[in-house]
Each structure stands twice: as structure tokens, then as C-alpha cells.
Scaffold this motif. Structure first.
Motif, mmCIF file in Angstrom:
data_model
loop_
_atom_site.group_PDB
_atom_site.id
_atom_site.type_symbol
_atom_site.label_atom_id
_atom_site.label_comp_id
_atom_site.label_asym_id
_atom_site.label_seq_id
_atom_site.Cartn_x
_atom_site.Cartn_y
_atom_site.Cartn_z
ATOM 1 N N ALA A 176 0.820 -1.220 0.000
ATOM 2 C CA ALA A 176 0.000 0.000 0.000
ATOM 3 C C ALA A 176 0.852 1.268 0.000
ATOM 4 O O ALA A 176 0.369 2.345 -0.351
ATOM 5 N N GLU A 177 2.127 1.149 0.381
ATOM 6 C CA GLU A 177 2.995 2.321 0.479
ATOM 7 C C GLU A 177 3.750 2.616 -0.809
ATOM 8 O O GLU A 177 4.205 3.739 -1.014
ATOM 9 N N LYS A 178 3.910 1.618 -1.662
ATOM 10 C CA LYS A 178 4.845 1.776 -2.775
ATOM 11 C C LYS A 178 4.432 2.886 -3.741
ATOM 12 O O LYS A 178 5.261 3.708 -4.140
ATOM 13 N N ALA A 179 3.169 2.922 -4.138
ATOM 14 C CA ALA A 179 2.738 3.924 -5.113
ATOM 15 C C ALA A 179 3.023 5.340 -4.616
ATOM 16 O O ALA A 179 3.462 6.209 -5.383
ATOM 17 N N GLY A 180 2.800 5.578 -3.324
ATOM 18 C CA GLY A 180 3.070 6.899 -2.775
ATOM 19 C C GLY A 180 4.540 7.244 -2.783
ATOM 20 O O GLY A 180 4.925 8.385 -3.075
ATOM 21 N N LYS A 181 5.389 6.261 -2.466
ATOM 22 C CA LYS A 181 6.829 6.488 -2.466
ATOM 23 C C LYS A 181 7.340 6.760 -3.882
ATOM 24 O O LYS A 181 8.155 7.669 -4.102
#
Length: 244
Positions: A15-20
Motif C-alpha cells: 500500500a505504500e509503494k505507489a506513494g513512495k
């Protein structure tokens, strides 16, 4: 419970990858084209020309450019598709999509745009003669889902093109590693003012599937006659598959 994926060499929640990744590209958007020229010694232009030549796009074609970025492929496709064709530009990152949109508009074309996730393309099945992604697939959280979506929206007989960094020939591995981890981040630091973004770039390339693995992934996504072309000693590869 959410699974784990890689962000460069780090393990992060899916869930964090796209934001990073989004933060990386928002940071480098303004210098993206300049850095592409510098870090590839201008070779990215030849790699993209080769992709266009193998695309089969001609007057009247409908094209989808996924993760369109600064719009180089979309602009070249627009010139080929002409006034009777249509070239859609999509990206998950608004800053990058704006850079690409402005480039294509400045050249006199008016592409439709979609700010969207490549894993959930907002288009009906069998919509496009050609679907492309250049240097974007490795940043996607679920590459298999993105490839399946690209295949879904391609019309029967149409083509999916994936231009991406890949595994170089063995003789190039050591000098390529030295360049990637010693020189490239410094180039990012002094030109783009973001060393970590280009360290991530180098790491993301190493975590991307090799040529044969990506070929198998495209076949699993439903594409046939999948083949790949090694460019610059395998530093980059163009994969092409067809929808039956």
C-alpha cells in the motif's frame, strides 16, 4: 493483511509503494528530460525510436501510452497516428503527466489524458491497436496486474510494447554497476537536486525481472508471439507481444 513489495532494495508494504514512487517522480519531473539525456548519454532517444519503428502504429491507429511520463513516445505516436488516429496519455503521477502533456501540446497535438493507475486502466476491453509502457513497468506494485490490464485493453491482433531497463550482458555488469551506484546518484544530486531519487532508480532496475522472466509474465498476461530485443548490450530491452 497487506503484502510486501520492493521499493528499490527496501521491503515496504504494498500500500505504500505507489506513494513512495509518486514522491520520487514529483521531485524529478522538472529535470526528467535533461537527466534522461545525461544518464543515458542520449541513447534513450534511439531506444524510443526503435520502439516506434516496431510498434506498427500508422495513420488512424488508436494508441495508449501507459506511464507516459514526459511524453516522448506519445508525441512520436501522435505524429504517426495523424489526425485520424488517437493517442491517449496516462500516468499515475500528475506532475509527470503535466510535463508530457505540455510537450505534446507544444508540438501541436491535443492528446486525451487520464490520471490513473496502470493496474486499473479506465478503458473498455479491445480498445487500442497498440499499448506501450516505457521505463514505467518496474515502478508498478503489481506488474502482473498491469500487464494483464494492458493486454485487456488491446484489440485482437494489436500489440503491447514494454521498453525497460533489463539485465546487461555479463561483460557489462561490473562497469554498469559502478556507473549505476557511484556516478548516477551523484548526477542526480547535482543536476536534479535529488540524490536519493536516482539511487532508487538504480536499485529499481536491479529488482526488475530479466528478459526471459518478463517474456513469461507477458505470456501469462495473455499475450502471444512474445519476443524481446536487447538494446545497448541488454542494458535496455524492448518486449513486444500480440493479442490473439
Amino acid at each position: 493483511m497487506a503484502g510486501k513489495t520492493h521499493f528499490g532494495f527496501q521491503q515496504v508494504d504494498e500500500a505504500e509503494k505507489a506513494g513512495k514512487v509518486g514522491a520520487v517522480f514529483k521531485s524529478v519531473a522538472g529535470n526528467y528530460d535533461l537527466m534522461n539525456d545525461l544518464m543515458s548519454f542520449g541513447l534513450h532517444r534511439a531506444w524510443k525510436r526503435f520502439t516506434i519503428e516496431l510498434s506498427g502504429v500508422r495513420e488512424g491507429s488508436r494508441v495508449l501510452d501507459v506511464a507516459s511520463g514526459s511524453g516522448d513516445l506519445a508525441l512520436a505516436f501522435s505524429k504517426r497516428a495523424g489526425s485520424t488516429g488517437q493517442v491517449w496519455m496516462t500516468d499515475i503521477n500528475g506532475a509527470m503527466l503535466a510535463v508530457g502533456r505540455d510537450k505534446v501540446l507544444d508540438a501541436g497535438f491535443f492528446p486525451p489524458l487520464a490520471l490513473c493507475d496502470a493496474e486499473k486502466l479506465p478503458f473498455p476491453a479491445d480498445s487500442f491497436d497498440c499499448v506501450s509502457v516505457a521505463f514505467g513497468l518496474r515502478n508498478m506494485t503489481h506488474k502482473d496486474r498491469a500487464l494483464a490490464e494492458m493486454a485487456r485493453v488491446t484489440r485482437p491482433g494489436g500489440r503491447v510494447l514494454v521498453l525497460e531497463f533489463s539485465k546487461p550482458h555479463k561483460v557489462l555488469e561490473k562497469p554498469y554497476d559502478t556507473y549505476s551506484f557511484s556516478i548516477l546518484p551523484k548526477l542526480g544530486k547535482y543536476v536534479a537536486r535529488d540524490e536519493e531519487a536516482y539511487r532508487y532508480l538504480a536499485e529499481s532496475i536491479r529488482m526488475h525481472p530479466d528478459q526471459e522472466t518478463l517474456k513469461s509474465m507477458m505470456e501469462t498476461a495473455g499475450l502471444t508471439r512474445v519476443e524481446y530485443f536487447n538494446l545497448t548490450g541488454g542494458v535496455v530491452a524492448l518486449h513486444r507481444g500480440f493479442k490473439a
